[in-house]
Motif scaffolding. Structure first.
Motif, PDB file in Angstrom:
ATOM      1  N   LEU A 192       0.842  -1.201   0.000  1.00 57.03           N
ATOM      2  CA  LEU A 192       0.000   0.000   0.000  1.00 57.03           C
ATOM      3  C   LEU A 192       0.876   1.249   0.000  1.00 57.03           C
ATOM      4  N   ALA A 193       1.885   1.275   0.858  1.00 54.15           N
ATOM      5  CA  ALA A 193       2.767   2.450   0.928  1.00 54.15           C
ATOM      6  C   ALA A 193       3.476   2.695  -0.403  1.00 54.15           C
ATOM      7  N   GLU A 194       3.955   1.631  -1.051  1.00 59.27           N
ATOM      8  CA  GLU A 194       4.637   1.781  -2.344  1.00 59.27           C
ATOM      9  C   GLU A 194       3.680   2.285  -3.424  1.00 59.27           C
ATOM     10  N   THR A 195       2.458   1.791  -3.405  1.00 58.29           N
ATOM     11  CA  THR A 195       1.460   2.225  -4.389  1.00 58.29           C
ATOM     12  C   THR A 195       1.163   3.705  -4.228  1.00 58.29           C
ATOM     13  N   LEU A 196       0.946   4.142  -2.997  1.00 55.39           N
ATOM     14  CA  LEU A 196       0.628   5.552  -2.766  1.00 55.39           C
ATOM     15  C   LEU A 196       1.828   6.444  -3.044  1.00 55.39           C
ATOM     16  N   THR A 197       3.026   5.954  -2.799  1.00 56.14           N
ATOM     17  CA  THR A 197       4.244   6.717  -3.065  1.00 56.14           C
ATOM     18  C   THR A 197       4.534   6.820  -4.555  1.00 56.14           C
ATOM     19  N   LYS A 243      -0.393  14.492  -7.623  1.00 56.22           N
ATOM     20  CA  LYS A 243      -1.048  14.759  -6.347  1.00 56.22           C
ATOM     21  C   LYS A 243      -2.067  13.657  -6.108  1.00 56.22           C
ATOM     22  N   LEU A 244      -2.001  13.027  -4.947  1.00 56.77           N
ATOM     23  CA  LEU A 244      -2.952  11.992  -4.579  1.00 56.77           C
ATOM     24  C   LEU A 244      -4.294  12.648  -4.244  1.00 56.77           C
ATOM     25  N   ILE A 245      -5.346  12.226  -4.939  1.00 55.07           N
ATOM     26  CA  ILE A 245      -6.686  12.764  -4.692  1.00 55.07           C
ATOM     27  C   ILE A 245      -7.456  11.848  -3.750  1.00 55.07           C
ATOM     28  N   GLU A 246      -7.466  10.554  -4.076  1.00 51.00           N
ATOM     29  CA  GLU A 246      -8.220   9.599  -3.275  1.00 51.00           C
ATOM     30  C   GLU A 246      -7.721   8.193  -3.554  1.00 51.00           C
ATOM     31  N   TRP A 247      -7.872   7.322  -2.584  1.00 53.46           N
ATOM     32  CA  TRP A 247      -7.544   5.918  -2.786  1.00 53.46           C
ATOM     33  C   TRP A 247      -8.538   5.067  -2.026  1.00 53.46           C
ATOM     34  N   ALA A 248      -8.681   3.826  -2.483  1.00 51.96           N
ATOM     35  CA  ALA A 248      -9.598   2.886  -1.842  1.00 51.96           C
ATOM     36  C   ALA A 248      -9.033   1.478  -1.970  1.00 51.96           C
ATOM     37  N   GLY A 249      -9.449   0.621  -1.069  1.00 50.60           N
ATOM     38  CA  GLY A 249      -9.052  -0.783  -1.115  1.00 50.60           C
ATOM     39  C   GLY A 249     -10.265  -1.661  -1.351  1.00 50.60           C
ATOM     40  N   GLU A 251     -20.136 -11.432  -4.448  1.00 49.73           N
ATOM     41  CA  GLU A 251     -20.117 -10.054  -4.969  1.00 49.73           C
ATOM     42  C   GLU A 251     -20.501  -9.031  -3.914  1.00 49.73           C
ATOM     43  N   SER A 252     -21.397  -9.388  -3.016  1.00 53.68           N
ATOM     44  CA  SER A 252     -21.845  -8.460  -1.975  1.00 53.68           C
ATOM     45  C   SER A 252     -20.709  -8.045  -1.041  1.00 53.68           C
ATOM     46  N   GLU A 253     -19.626  -8.812  -1.011  1.00 49.25           N
ATOM     47  CA  GLU A 253     -18.486  -8.483  -0.150  1.00 49.25           C
ATOM     48  C   GLU A 253     -17.361  -7.779  -0.906  1.00 49.25           C
ATOM     49  N   MET A 254     -17.514  -7.581  -2.212  1.00 47.03           N
ATOM     50  CA  MET A 254     -16.488  -6.921  -3.023  1.00 47.03           C
ATOM     51  C   MET A 254     -16.819  -5.442  -3.164  1.00 47.03           C
ATOM     52  N   ARG A 255     -16.572  -4.696  -2.131  1.00 49.17           N
ATOM     53  CA  ARG A 255     -16.881  -3.272  -2.139  1.00 49.17           C
ATOM     54  C   ARG A 255     -15.613  -2.459  -1.921  1.00 49.17           C
ATOM     55  N   LEU A 256     -15.474  -1.389  -2.719  1.00 44.62           N
ATOM     56  CA  LEU A 256     -14.370  -0.456  -2.489  1.00 44.62           C
ATOM     57  C   LEU A 256     -14.618   0.269  -1.179  1.00 44.62           C
ATOM     58  N   ALA A 257     -13.581   0.425  -0.402  1.00 47.47           N
ATOM     59  CA  ALA A 257     -13.671   1.145   0.861  1.00 47.47           C
ATOM     60  C   ALA A 257     -12.632   2.263   0.838  1.00 47.47           C
ATOM     61  N   SER A 258     -13.101   3.498   0.912  1.00 43.94           N
ATOM     62  CA  SER A 258     -12.220   4.649   0.852  1.00 43.94           C
ATOM     63  C   SER A 258     -11.210   4.630   1.990  1.00 43.94           C
ATOM     64  N   GLU A 259      -9.946   4.790   1.618  1.00 45.66           N
ATOM     65  CA  GLU A 259      -8.823   4.855   2.556  1.00 45.66           C
ATOM     66  C   GLU A 259      -8.784   3.677   3.520  1.00 45.66           C
ATOM     67  N   ARG A 260      -9.168   2.505   3.018  1.00 44.18           N
ATOM     68  CA  ARG A 260      -9.047   1.277   3.796  1.00 44.18           C
ATOM     69  C   ARG A 260      -8.332   0.240   2.928  1.00 44.18           C
ATOM     70  N   ALA A 261      -7.236  -0.276   3.430  1.00 39.46           N
ATOM     71  CA  ALA A 261      -6.442  -1.233   2.666  1.00 39.46           C
ATOM     72  C   ALA A 261      -7.232  -2.505   2.384  1.00 39.46           C
ATOM     73  N   GLY A 262      -6.929  -3.086   1.230  1.00 33.14           N
ATOM     74  CA  GLY A 262      -7.540  -4.347   0.841  1.00 33.14           C
ATOM     75  C   GLY A 262      -6.585  -5.116  -0.043  1.00 33.14           C
ATOM     76  N   GLN A 263      -7.074  -6.155  -0.674  1.00 33.20           N
ATOM     77  CA  GLN A 263      -6.245  -6.977  -1.550  1.00 33.20           C
ATOM     78  C   GLN A 263      -5.841  -6.221  -2.814  1.00 33.20           C
ATOM     79  N   PHE A 264      -6.619  -5.242  -3.195  1.00 38.06           N
ATOM     80  CA  PHE A 264      -6.332  -4.391  -4.345  1.00 38.06           C
ATOM     81  C   PHE A 264      -6.468  -2.947  -3.928  1.00 38.06           C
ATOM     82  N   THR A 265      -5.657  -2.086  -4.528  1.00 39.23           N
ATOM     83  CA  THR A 265      -5.698  -0.659  -4.239  1.00 39.23           C
ATOM     84  C   THR A 265      -6.036   0.085  -5.528  1.00 39.23           C
ATOM     85  N   LEU A 266      -7.004   0.969  -5.451  1.00 35.18           N
ATOM     86  CA  LEU A 266      -7.411   1.821  -6.572  1.00 35.18           C
ATOM     87  C   LEU A 266      -7.091   3.260  -6.184  1.00 35.18           C
TER      88      LEU A 266
END
Length: 151
Positions: A89-94, A102-108, A126-141
């Motif tokens: 997560l740190a490497e992705t945001l860096t 400029k970082l605007i927003e990220w979600a996991g 599918e009901s458990e595959m939700r983006l969560a703002s500023e919360r780490a997950g298996q994938f980062t957007l």
């Protein structure tokens, strides 16, 4: 398949959809918006690839990108031989900041169950595959923006 779908449903004179293999060159400062999903981890020179995406943005342009998160879905546990490396997560945001964005927003987001030994399991419901703002997950957007030119 995604490119064909995008071309069929969203094509206009103001959009461009493509898939390419490195090495390739993009024109500098021509795009308002670039999307790169699950790409940077698949190339040996991830930083160089990412910098090319950034360079293709106009001042004020936005980039959306995603990566698997090494912290929550370790490459050693996925067996994905198409990845050169995954990013924490740190490497992705860096990564965005290191290329002048400029970082605007990220979600996991989590998409896979974990097996008892820590390996990647079946897809979550599918009901458990939700983006969560500023919360780490298996994938980062990540959404980031290129600075505007100064007069």
């Amino acid at each position: 398949e995604a490119i064909r779908l995008a071309e069929a449903h969203y094509r206009s004179q103001r959009t461009f959809f493509a898939t390419q293999y490195l090495p390739f060159e993009l024109s500098a400062a021509v795009f308002d918006f670039v999307v790169s999903l699950e790409s940077v981890e698949r190339v040996a020179d991830g930083h160089g690839f990412f910098q090319q995406l950034v360079d293709s943005l106009k001042p004020g342009g936005q980039l959306v990108f995603s990566t698997p998160c090494e912290d929550h879905l370790p490459l050693a546990m996925t067996g994905n031989h198409f990845h050169f490396r995954d990013y924490s997560l740190a490497e992705t945001l860096t990564l965005a900041g290191s290329c002048g964005l400029k970082l605007i927003e990220w979600a996991g987001e989590n998409t896979y169950q974990k097996q008892p030994d820590g390996r990647q399991g079946a897809l979550l419901p599918e009901s458990e595959m939700r983006l969560a703002s500023e919360r780490a997950g298996q994938f980062t957007l990540v959404l980031c923006q290129k600075g505007t030119a100064r007069p």
